[in-house]
Design a protein around this motif. Structure first.
Motif, PDB file in Angstrom:
ATOM      1  N   GLU A 312     -16.902  41.120 115.176  1.00  0.00           N
ATOM      2  CA  GLU A 312     -17.353  40.942 113.786  1.00  0.00           C
ATOM      3  C   GLU A 312     -17.819  42.269 113.196  1.00  0.00           C
ATOM      4  OE1 GLU A 312     -20.594  38.245 111.249  1.00  0.00           O
ATOM      5  OE2 GLU A 312     -20.337  37.938 113.407  1.00  0.00           O
ATOM      6  N   ASP A 313     -18.552  43.037 113.983  1.00  0.00           N
ATOM      7  CA  ASP A 313     -19.049  44.324 113.513  1.00  0.00           C
ATOM      8  C   ASP A 313     -17.886  45.302 113.289  1.00  0.00           C
ATOM      9  OD1 ASP A 313     -21.310  46.035 112.896  1.00  0.00           O
ATOM     10  OD2 ASP A 313     -20.803  47.135 114.726  1.00  0.00           O
ATOM     11  N   MET A 315     -14.816  44.609 112.523  1.00  0.00           N
ATOM     12  CA  MET A 315     -13.989  44.189 111.392  1.00  0.00           C
ATOM     13  C   MET A 315     -14.541  44.643 110.045  1.00  0.00           C
ATOM     14  SD  MET A 315     -12.670  40.366 112.462  1.00  0.00           S
ATOM     15  CE  MET A 315     -11.734  40.124 110.926  1.00  0.00           C
ATOM     16  N   LYS A 316     -15.796  45.082 110.000  1.00  0.00           N
ATOM     17  CA  LYS A 316     -16.360  45.619 108.755  1.00  0.00           C
ATOM     18  C   LYS A 316     -15.681  46.925 108.363  1.00  0.00           C
ATOM     19  CE  LYS A 316     -20.870  43.513 109.667  1.00  0.00           C
ATOM     20  NZ  LYS A 316     -22.267  43.766 110.114  1.00  0.00           N
ATOM     21  N   ASP A 317     -15.079  47.578 109.351  1.00  0.00           N
ATOM     22  CA  ASP A 317     -14.330  48.810 109.115  1.00  0.00           C
ATOM     23  C   ASP A 317     -12.875  48.446 108.823  1.00  0.00           C
ATOM     24  OD1 ASP A 317     -12.955  51.230 109.266  1.00  0.00           O
ATOM     25  OD2 ASP A 317     -14.159  51.984 110.928  1.00  0.00           O
ATOM     26  N   ASP A 318     -12.355  48.908 107.691  1.00  0.00           N
ATOM     27  CA  ASP A 318     -10.974  48.576 107.301  1.00  0.00           C
ATOM     28  C   ASP A 318      -9.951  49.063 108.316  1.00  0.00           C
ATOM     29  OD1 ASP A 318     -11.774  47.290 105.014  1.00  0.00           O
ATOM     30  OD2 ASP A 318     -11.490  49.024 103.700  1.00  0.00           O
ATOM     31  N   SER A 320     -10.059  48.724 111.440  1.00  0.00           N
ATOM     32  CA  SER A 320     -10.070  47.918 112.673  1.00  0.00           C
ATOM     33  C   SER A 320      -8.692  47.350 112.992  1.00  0.00           C
ATOM     34  CB  SER A 320     -11.076  46.767 112.561  1.00  0.00           C
ATOM     35  OG  SER A 320     -10.592  45.743 111.704  1.00  0.00           O
TER      36      SER A 320
END
Length: 434
Positions: A312-313, A315-318, A320
């Protein structure tokens, strides 16, 4: 067990050609070439054949041979789960006993008809009468002995003596040339009722050079020439009027710019660690190119929570590359086996890799590397496969439209006039004249 009768069968002989990675983006070029276009005009065809998830060769070929989804047949990946083992050293699902349901070649044999297979996945130590299984030596094994022990020894030796000089290990185009020569000889000398063969040249070219390369175009031309050799063999064997060809792709491929090494995330959280000099894991990603299985040690709920939080953490980065996280309810709808509770789906342009020896995200373009792969959801756009079914009892130039990989085995059974009723798919009754 009853034997085949002329009244119940569409043909006495069926030749199934698995054209690995033959997908809708190849349709326009391939359909203009002389041999495939001839088969299309004398048969039914579609470029909208939907594969199964994940779109890996061994998963899909087992569905082709069984008519059921992976959650029933039990082949969830090319490889069993083998943490920390390098890809080139891993065992694969090479043997028939890994398949949990009946296969079409077993059923054909039970109906007292002959079977042959050349490099068909997951066919080692099977009931196939003339069998050169797809299998590879690892860990200092002897390749020739492994093939002999897993296939039909006399047949393997005969083909090796006749055509072994054509092959150069597993390098292409030589491997597919060897397979084609074996198939031509088998058609003319053995006349099996069911012949299943796996040609890999196109898949190899896409992986190495990308989906839109000149090398891919060259393979498509080579493949049409191979089809011509097989068609001529059927003619020379005197069985043309009683033979149906079934040519199909198993999955597409997408070009990849970014490789994402998911296990780095788990190592950072202490879920992959070294203990007494050995690598250990509480959570581990088994990667499948465009998808990845999250494996958790039995009963370790804390590890699952930590792993999901890491995802989840991330996925905050595009960058990922993670498009979707599938929990069990979604996996049930996708007919994915029970080996995992969570899977990740990659965005186009991204793929997943198990290695712990690279940065988490690697830009292949910056490294000058061309690469394409598969494993993605079959629901992604521009990712369907091609199929051609051609013969005297098939409607001419018939457009099938949408169909599914689970429809192939029941259609094969209908062609040969045998009972094979456990399938998730349906026979394509509409393509036949009678």
């Amino acid at each position: 067990m009853k034997s085949i009768t002329e009244q119940t069968a569409m043909a006495k002989y069926l030749i199934v050609i698995s054209y690995d990675a033959f997908s809708e983006d190849n349709w326009e070029m391939a359909s203009r070439l002389p041999n495939l276009s001839k088969l299309m005009k004398s048969g039914a065809h579609s470029n909208k054949l939907k594969s199964v998830y994940p779109t890996l060769t061994y998963v899909v070929h087992t569905t082709i041979a069984t008519g059921v989804y992976p959650d029933k047949h039990g082949i969830h990946h090319n490889n069993p789960h083998q943490p920390f083992v390098k890809e080139e050293e891993q065992s694969w699902f090479w043997f028939r006993n890994a398949v949990k349901v009946p296969t079409i070649y077993d059923a054909v044999r039970e109906h007292r008809m002959s079977t042959a297979a050349i490099l068909w996945p997951v066919s080692g130590k099977s009931s196939i009468r003339y069998n050169i299984p797809e299998i590879r030596a690892i860990n200092n094994e002897n390749q020739a002995l492994k093939v002999l022990r897993s296939g039909s020894p006399l047949y393997c030796l005969q083909m090796e003596m006749k055509f072994g000089r054509v092959r150069q290990g597993i390098a292409q185009p030589y491997l597919d040339d060897f397979t084609t020569k074996c198939a031509v000889d088998t058609i003319k000398r053995k006349k099996p009722n069911l012949l299943m063969m796996h040609l890999i040249d196109l898949d190899d070219a896409k992986h190495t050079h990308g989906t839109d390369s000149d090398e891919v175009k060259q393979v498509i031309t080579r493949m049409d020439n191979r089809l011509g050799e097989l068609m001529q063999a059927v003619d020379e064997a005197g069985i043309k009027d009683d033979t149906i060809f079934l040519i199909l792709g198993d999955h597409g491929q997408f070009n990849v710019r970014y490789k994402v090494h998911l296990n780095n995330l788990l190592q950072e959280k202490g879920l992959i660690f070294k203990e007494n000099g050995e690598m250990r894991w509480r959570a581990y990603f088994q990667c499948a190119g465009g998808a990845a299985y999250l494996h958790i040690q039995p009963g370790d709920q804390e590890a699952e929570q930590l792993a999901l939080a890491a995802i989840e953490d991330f996925m905050k980065d595009d960058s990922s590359g993670i498009e979707s996280v599938y929990a069990r309810e979604a996996l049930d709808r996708l007919h994915v086996g029970q080996s995992t509770r969570v899977m990740l789906e990659a965005k186009r342009g991204y793929c997943f890799d198990e290695s712990l020896e690279e940065p988490t995200v690697v830009d292949l373009e910056e490294q000058g590397v061309k690469y394409a792969t598969h494993g993605y959801s079959p629901d992604k756009s521009d990712y369907r496969c091609n199929i051609v079914i051609s013969g005297d009892n098939v409607k001419k130039d018939y457009h099938i439209g949408d169909l599914e990989m689970v429809d192939i085995a029941p259609t094969m059974a209908k062609i040969l006039g045998i009972d094979f009723n456990h399938c998730d798919g349906r026979p394509l009754d509409e393509i036949f004249i009678c």
